[in-house]
Design a protein around this motif. Structure first.
Motif, PDB file in Angstrom:
ATOM      1  N   TYR A  33       0.739  -1.133  -0.052  1.00  0.00           N
ATOM      2  CA  TYR A  33       0.156   0.052  -0.083  1.00  0.00           C
ATOM      3  C   TYR A  33       0.846   1.183  -0.172  1.00  0.00           C
ATOM      4  CZ  TYR A  33      -2.862  -3.442   2.496  1.00  0.00           C
ATOM      5  OH  TYR A  33      -3.647  -4.572   2.776  1.00  0.00           O
ATOM      6  N   TYR A  35       0.127   5.114   1.639  1.00  0.00           N
ATOM      7  CA  TYR A  35      -0.761   6.027   2.296  1.00  0.00           C
ATOM      8  C   TYR A  35      -0.110   7.460   2.123  1.00  0.00           C
ATOM      9  CZ  TYR A  35      -3.923   2.684   4.411  1.00  0.00           C
ATOM     10  OH  TYR A  35      -4.630   1.574   4.481  1.00  0.00           O
ATOM     11  N   GLN A  37      -0.085  11.119   4.719  1.00  0.00           N
ATOM     12  CA  GLN A  37      -0.432  11.385   6.023  1.00  0.00           C
ATOM     13  C   GLN A  37      -0.334  13.180   5.896  1.00  0.00           C
ATOM     14  OE1 GLN A  37       1.710  10.688   9.545  1.00  0.00           O
ATOM     15  NE2 GLN A  37      -0.434  10.471  10.481  1.00  0.00           N
ATOM     16  N   LYS A  41      -2.182  15.171  10.194  1.00  0.00           N
ATOM     17  CA  LYS A  41      -2.119  13.764  10.845  1.00  0.00           C
ATOM     18  C   LYS A  41      -2.909  12.673  10.378  1.00  0.00           C
ATOM     19  CE  LYS A  41       1.635  14.328  13.514  1.00  0.00           C
ATOM     20  NZ  LYS A  41       2.825  13.884  12.828  1.00  0.00           N
ATOM     21  N   PHE A  42      -3.842  12.951   9.129  1.00  0.00           N
ATOM     22  CA  PHE A  42      -4.931  12.371   8.837  1.00  0.00           C
ATOM     23  C   PHE A  42      -4.177  11.270   7.575  1.00  0.00           C
ATOM     24  CE2 PHE A  42      -8.788  10.736   7.813  1.00  0.00           C
ATOM     25  CZ  PHE A  42      -9.222  10.714   6.479  1.00  0.00           C
ATOM     26  N   LEU A  43      -4.534  10.177   7.868  1.00  0.00           N
ATOM     27  CA  LEU A  43      -3.801   9.014   6.979  1.00  0.00           C
ATOM     28  C   LEU A  43      -4.812   8.583   5.899  1.00  0.00           C
ATOM     29  CD1 LEU A  43      -2.119   6.749   9.579  1.00  0.00           C
ATOM     30  CD2 LEU A  43      -1.018   7.390   7.277  1.00  0.00           C
ATOM     31  N   ILE A  45      -5.476   6.286   2.350  1.00  0.00           N
ATOM     32  CA  ILE A  45      -5.206   5.297   1.317  1.00  0.00           C
ATOM     33  C   ILE A  45      -5.001   5.833  -0.063  1.00  0.00           C
ATOM     34  CG2 ILE A  45      -7.342   4.410   1.092  1.00  0.00           C
ATOM     35  CD1 ILE A  45      -4.310   2.374   0.658  1.00  0.00           C
ATOM     36  N   SER A  48      -3.474   0.346  -3.340  1.00  0.00           N
ATOM     37  CA  SER A  48      -3.118  -0.981  -2.953  1.00  0.00           C
ATOM     38  C   SER A  48      -2.892  -1.994  -4.142  1.00  0.00           C
ATOM     39  CB  SER A  48      -4.082  -1.450  -1.867  1.00  0.00           C
ATOM     40  OG  SER A  48      -5.156  -2.046  -2.272  1.00  0.00           O
ATOM     41  N   ILE A  56      -6.611  -0.872  -5.361  1.00  0.00           N
ATOM     42  CA  ILE A  56      -7.218   0.137  -5.088  1.00  0.00           C
ATOM     43  C   ILE A  56      -6.549   1.300  -5.673  1.00  0.00           C
ATOM     44  CG2 ILE A  56      -7.563   1.942  -3.174  1.00  0.00           C
ATOM     45  CD1 ILE A  56      -8.448  -0.371  -1.347  1.00  0.00           C
ATOM     46  N   PHE A  90       3.490   7.040   3.441  1.00  0.00           N
ATOM     47  CA  PHE A  90       3.968   5.720   4.122  1.00  0.00           C
ATOM     48  C   PHE A  90       3.675   4.490   3.117  1.00  0.00           C
ATOM     49  CE2 PHE A  90       5.021   6.891   8.243  1.00  0.00           C
ATOM     50  CZ  PHE A  90       4.349   7.943   8.676  1.00  0.00           C
ATOM     51  N   LEU A 100      -1.694  -4.217   9.059  1.00  0.00           N
ATOM     52  CA  LEU A 100      -0.733  -3.471   7.916  1.00  0.00           C
ATOM     53  C   LEU A 100       0.440  -3.134   9.023  1.00  0.00           C
ATOM     54  CD1 LEU A 100      -3.253  -3.236   6.316  1.00  0.00           C
ATOM     55  CD2 LEU A 100      -2.397  -0.938   5.630  1.00  0.00           C
ATOM     56  N   PHE A 102       3.648  -0.864   8.494  1.00  0.00           N
ATOM     57  CA  PHE A 102       4.128   0.277   7.926  1.00  0.00           C
ATOM     58  C   PHE A 102       5.580   0.382   8.040  1.00  0.00           C
ATOM     59  CE2 PHE A 102       0.255   2.701   7.083  1.00  0.00           C
ATOM     60  CZ  PHE A 102      -0.488   2.059   7.732  1.00  0.00           C
ATOM     61  N   GLY A 103       6.063   1.374   6.822  1.00  0.00           N
ATOM     62  CA  GLY A 103       7.370   1.748   6.753  1.00  0.00           C
ATOM     63  C   GLY A 103       7.522   3.280   7.662  1.00  0.00           C
ATOM     64  N   SER A 104       8.813   3.483   7.846  1.00  0.00           N
ATOM     65  CA  SER A 104       8.847   4.732   8.625  1.00  0.00           C
ATOM     66  C   SER A 104       8.555   6.085   7.964  1.00  0.00           C
ATOM     67  CB  SER A 104      10.330   4.788   9.245  1.00  0.00           C
ATOM     68  OG  SER A 104      11.319   4.780   8.036  1.00  0.00           O
TER      69      SER A 104
ATOM     70  N   TYR B  36      -3.722   1.587  16.089  1.00  0.00           N
ATOM     71  CA  TYR B  36      -2.325   1.920  15.941  1.00  0.00           C
ATOM     72  C   TYR B  36      -1.662   3.003  16.604  1.00  0.00           C
ATOM     73  CZ  TYR B  36      -2.200  -0.685  11.669  1.00  0.00           C
ATOM     74  OH  TYR B  36      -2.188  -2.124  10.661  1.00  0.00           O
ATOM     75  N   GLY B  41       7.751  11.255  14.089  1.00  0.00           N
ATOM     76  CA  GLY B  41       8.998  10.740  13.064  1.00  0.00           C
ATOM     77  C   GLY B  41       8.677   9.289  12.783  1.00  0.00           C
ATOM     78  N   LYS B  42       7.746   8.637  13.165  1.00  0.00           N
ATOM     79  CA  LYS B  42       7.778   7.052  12.825  1.00  0.00           C
ATOM     80  C   LYS B  42       6.552   6.908  11.998  1.00  0.00           C
ATOM     81  CE  LYS B  42      10.770   5.748  16.757  1.00  0.00           C
ATOM     82  NZ  LYS B  42      10.789   4.794  17.848  1.00  0.00           N
ATOM     83  N   GLY B  43       6.489   5.476  11.656  1.00  0.00           N
ATOM     84  CA  GLY B  43       5.067   5.037  10.954  1.00  0.00           C
ATOM     85  C   GLY B  43       4.152   4.358  12.027  1.00  0.00           C
ATOM     86  N   PRO B  44       3.030   4.522  11.863  1.00  0.00           N
ATOM     87  CA  PRO B  44       1.938   3.666  12.639  1.00  0.00           C
ATOM     88  C   PRO B  44       2.378   2.342  13.040  1.00  0.00           C
ATOM     89  CG  PRO B  44       0.924   4.700  10.854  1.00  0.00           C
ATOM     90  CD  PRO B  44       2.518   4.707  10.394  1.00  0.00           C
ATOM     91  N   PHE B  89      -4.560   5.808  16.392  1.00  0.00           N
ATOM     92  CA  PHE B  89      -5.576   5.867  15.448  1.00  0.00           C
ATOM     93  C   PHE B  89      -6.190   4.636  15.449  1.00  0.00           C
ATOM     94  CE2 PHE B  89      -4.188   9.247  12.743  1.00  0.00           C
ATOM     95  CZ  PHE B  89      -2.692   9.352  12.805  1.00  0.00           C
ATOM     96  N   TYR B  98      -8.977  -4.977   1.197  1.00  0.00           N
ATOM     97  CA  TYR B  98      -7.482  -4.667   0.482  1.00  0.00           C
ATOM     98  C   TYR B  98      -6.859  -3.384   0.913  1.00  0.00           C
ATOM     99  CZ  TYR B  98      -7.821  -8.336  -2.963  1.00  0.00           C
ATOM    100  OH  TYR B  98      -7.936  -9.731  -3.440  1.00  0.00           O
ATOM    101  N   LEU B 100      -7.205  -0.516   4.741  1.00  0.00           N
ATOM    102  CA  LEU B 100      -7.801   0.113   5.989  1.00  0.00           C
ATOM    103  C   LEU B 100      -8.017   1.568   5.892  1.00  0.00           C
ATOM    104  CD1 LEU B 100      -5.369  -1.537   8.781  1.00  0.00           C
ATOM    105  CD2 LEU B 100      -7.584  -2.582   7.950  1.00  0.00           C
ATOM    106  N   PHE B 102      -8.911   4.755   8.099  1.00  0.00           N
ATOM    107  CA  PHE B 102      -8.085   5.241   9.335  1.00  0.00           C
ATOM    108  C   PHE B 102      -8.906   6.571   9.980  1.00  0.00           C
ATOM    109  CE2 PHE B 102      -3.909   3.366  10.524  1.00  0.00           C
ATOM    110  CZ  PHE B 102      -3.716   2.642   9.264  1.00  0.00           C
ATOM    111  N   LYS B 104      -9.321   9.942  12.683  1.00  0.00           N
ATOM    112  CA  LYS B 104      -8.508  11.084  12.815  1.00  0.00           C
ATOM    113  C   LYS B 104      -7.544  11.222  13.647  1.00  0.00           C
ATOM    114  CE  LYS B 104     -11.909  13.489   9.950  1.00  0.00           C
ATOM    115  NZ  LYS B 104     -13.232  14.573   9.897  1.00  0.00           N
TER     116      LYS B 104
END
Lengths: 111, 112
Positions: A33, A35, A37, A41-43, A45, A48, A56, A90, A100, A102-104, B36, B41-44, B89, B98, B100, B102, B104
């Motif tokens: 995927y 994403y 942000q 901070k809203f994530l 999609i 995918s 997607i 992300f 899921l 996630f990467g950093s 999550y 500075g990091k991912g979820p 989150f 396929y 998620l 999220f 807010k």
């Protein structure tokens, strides 16, 4: 070993440029995927992929083009960057219907 | 846990207290829910999940409660520690499985 790794971590570029973000996962997952942000901070999609097939594709400008050369990689290429593209991107992976990983993140700043 | 105005809702708790973070989800067809934690500075990072055939699930210091009638999810953190300070989150699966969606986010601030 990092499970989901994406590069670069920071990307600063000028408007109008083209850039790519790379992502690799070593978890053996079949779904990956992207994403976005935003500053609130809203994530959200973006895309995918399952077994290299696009599943997607949310309402993302066609300047964004994902590419999955194999199940372990999902790269994101962005053409003609705009100010509004500034965000943290992300990459994530999972098995279908599972949580899921996630990467950093890649912090993209368009000047 | 829903955002109001331009800022993330913030929950401030004292170290050692219990925390409860709430979330309203949107899709009555969703059958899988996840919490999550995202540090700066990091991912979820996955905390705990629950499927729709359950209404409660416990982990280490965390409990997730699911109320499908009112489409509400909560995360309880026992004996909150400074390391718990982060944005939390909730996420629900898209019925196709396929991706998620999220919520807010809620910022948790733990004070000594």
């Amino acid at each position: 070993d990092t499970a989901v790794s994406q590069t670069p971590k920071y990307l600063v570029t000028q408007m109008g440029n083209d850039k790519s973000i790379k992502c690799e996962q070593n978890l053996g997952h079949d779904t990956m995927y992207w994403y976005k942000q935003d500053s609130k901070k809203f994530l959200k999609i973006m895309f995918s992929y399952n077994n290299k097939e696009l599943i997607i594709n949310e309402t993302v400008p066609n300047r964004f083009s994902p590419k999955s050369p194999d199940k372990a990689h999902l790269n994101l290429h962005i053409n003609s960057l705009e100010l509004g593209d500034s965000a943290v991107y992300f990459c994530a992976s999972s098995s279908i219907g599972e949580k899921l990983f996630f990467g950093s993140g890649t912090q993209l700043s368009v000047l | 846990g829903e955002s109001v105005g331009l800022h993330l809702p913030t929950l401030s708790v004292q170290e050692g207290d219990n925390s409860i973070i709430n979330c309203a989800y949107s899709n009555s067809a969703s059958d899988y829910f996840i919490w999550y934690k995202q540090e700066s500075g990091k991912g979820p990072q996955f905390i705990i999940d629950i499927r729709s055939n359950m209404d409660k699930r416990q982990g280490q210091r965390v409990t997730v409660l699911l109320n499908k009638t009112v489409k509400h999810l909560s995360l309880q953190i026992a004996a909150t520690q400074p390391g718990d300070s982060a944005v939390y989150f909730c996420a629900e699966n898209i019925p196709s499985g396929y991706a998620l969606n999220f919520g807010k986010g809620t910022s948790l601030l733990v004070t000594p």
